[in-house]
Design a protein around this motif. Structure first.
Motif, PDB file in Angstrom:
ATOM      1  N   LEU A  58      22.144  40.535  12.378  1.00 13.26           N
ATOM      2  CA  LEU A  58      21.415  39.467  13.063  1.00 13.26           C
ATOM      3  C   LEU A  58      20.493  40.037  14.127  1.00 13.26           C
ATOM      4  O   LEU A  58      19.309  39.685  14.207  1.00 13.26           O
ATOM      5  CB  LEU A  58      22.415  38.494  13.691  1.00 13.26           C
ATOM      6  N   PHE A  64      17.355  38.087  19.034  1.00 14.69           N
ATOM      7  CA  PHE A  64      18.279  36.992  19.293  1.00 14.69           C
ATOM      8  C   PHE A  64      18.393  36.687  20.779  1.00 14.69           C
ATOM      9  O   PHE A  64      18.277  35.527  21.205  1.00 14.69           O
ATOM     10  CB  PHE A  64      19.656  37.329  18.711  1.00 14.69           C
ATOM     11  N   GLN A 223      16.604  28.164  17.898  1.00 14.23           N
ATOM     12  CA  GLN A 223      16.688  27.448  16.621  1.00 14.23           C
ATOM     13  C   GLN A 223      15.579  27.877  15.673  1.00 14.23           C
ATOM     14  O   GLN A 223      15.803  28.021  14.459  1.00 14.23           O
ATOM     15  CB  GLN A 223      16.632  25.941  16.872  1.00 14.23           C
ATOM     16  N   LEU A 226      16.376  31.444  14.408  1.00 14.57           N
ATOM     17  CA  LEU A 226      17.417  31.444  13.384  1.00 14.57           C
ATOM     18  C   LEU A 226      16.882  30.927  12.048  1.00 14.57           C
ATOM     19  O   LEU A 226      17.317  31.390  10.987  1.00 14.57           O
ATOM     20  CB  LEU A 226      18.597  30.589  13.837  1.00 14.57           C
ATOM     21  N   ILE A 240      23.545  34.309   9.137  1.00 12.94           N
ATOM     22  CA  ILE A 240      23.061  33.077   9.760  1.00 12.94           C
ATOM     23  C   ILE A 240      24.192  32.372  10.499  1.00 12.94           C
ATOM     24  O   ILE A 240      24.011  31.862  11.616  1.00 12.94           O
ATOM     25  CB  ILE A 240      22.440  32.156   8.698  1.00 12.94           C
ATOM     26  N   GLY A 243      24.871  34.016  13.789  1.00 17.32           N
ATOM     27  CA  GLY A 243      23.912  33.577  14.797  1.00 17.32           C
ATOM     28  C   GLY A 243      24.186  32.160  15.262  1.00 17.32           C
ATOM     29  O   GLY A 243      24.074  31.846  16.451  1.00 17.32           O
ATOM     30  N   THR A 244      24.559  31.289  14.333  1.00 22.71           N
ATOM     31  CA  THR A 244      24.885  29.904  14.704  1.00 22.71           C
ATOM     32  C   THR A 244      26.091  29.862  15.621  1.00 22.71           C
ATOM     33  O   THR A 244      26.122  29.087  16.594  1.00 22.71           O
ATOM     34  CB  THR A 244      25.163  29.080  13.436  1.00 22.71           C
TER      35      THR A 244
END
Length: 273
Positions: A58, A64, A223, A226, A240, A243-244
């Motif tokens: 990620l 991020f 958002q 991502l 994913i 990251g969420t």
């Protein structure tokens, strides 16, 4: 019969809690496994050892923490502005008589009923004219006040703030802002806590408007960043989900802090009543 009714009520509440929390648990499970594990039958419901690998991929694919910082700046700024502007406007609507008050409040309710999508194009044109496209100002300033917050706080202030206290403050020489700061504000903290939670979560999770206006890759919100991980072929869902999961953690912290204050102040109000 009363005992069975109590057991049934608790079982119903427990079922609702499990259903509500399962998506978060499933997100955590997927974040700790591989994408291949998600397609196994029966589905894997236990945590795996792949969390750090997923987080590493990620961080390699997107900025991020930079995106999280942008989102944090936007969410905190929007929340602070909404709490101030909405509460002070609601205080004026609830406790002060001025020409056109009812008409203005009715117009406010009409804007609340309109779909937010209708404002996207005019709002974008305004951002272009202000040269704010691609900057965080385009996310913060348009969201500095909203109809729901003013409506909610007006209803709360109307019931929570006694007119006698405001009359006594006026006799002591307090103007509008001193009445707001020293009389109304300490009383309406539970209402502000609720509004703060909903505003922060909404600003944190906002996707459509940032996707349209944030053309600068260095200013992407979390958002939008991502969403760039989704590809047409061979999407790494475990990355994913990692990251969420990281994106949800700040929301959990904010909700815990504000919810405690909301419950504590609400209980104090109940005890005073």
């Amino acid at each position: 019969m009363r005992r069975f009714a109590g057991v049934g009520l608790h079982l119903t509440m427990l079922t609702g809690v499990v259903i509500s929390l399962f998506p978060f648990y499933w997100t955590a499970v997927m974040a700790t496994n591989t994408t291949r594990d998600m397609y196994t039958v029966p589905p894997k419901l236990t945590f795996g050892p792949e969390l750090m690998n997923n987080i590493g991929r990620l961080l390699t694919n997107i900025d991020f923490f930079g995106s999280m910082l942008n989102t944090l700046i936007v969410a905190c700024s929007v929340t602070a502005l909404v709490l101030f502007f909405d509460s002070i406007a609601a205080f004026a609507f609830a406790k002060f008589a001025f020409p056109g008050r009812n008409a203005l409040f009715g117009l406010l309710l009409l804007t609340f009923m309109l779909p937010s999508q209708l404002a996207l194009i005019p709002q974008f044109v305004i951002m272009v004219n202000l040269d704010w496209v691609g900057t965080l100002n385009a996310l913060i300033v348009p969201a500095a006040a909203n109809a729901f917050g003013i409506f909610w706080m007006r209803q709360y202030i109307s019931n929570a703030v006694p007119d006698d206290l405001l009359a006594a403050a006026r006799i002591d020489g307090c103007g509008f802002f001193r009445q707001y700061a020293y009389v109304a504000l300490p009383i309406i903290r539970p209402g502000l806590a609720f509004l703060g939670i909903t505003t922060f979560v909404g600003a944190w999770n906002d996707y459509v408007w940032p996707l349209i206006v944030m053309v600068d890759p260095s200013n992407l919100t979390l958002q939008v960043a991502l969403s760039q991980l989704n590809t047409a072929h061979n999407t790494d869902y475990s990355m994913i989900m990692a990251g969420t999961l990281l994106a949800v953690l700040p929301l959990a912290v904010v909700f815990t802090l504000f919810a405690r204050g909301f419950i504590r102040d609400a209980m104090k109000g109940a005890l005073r009543g």
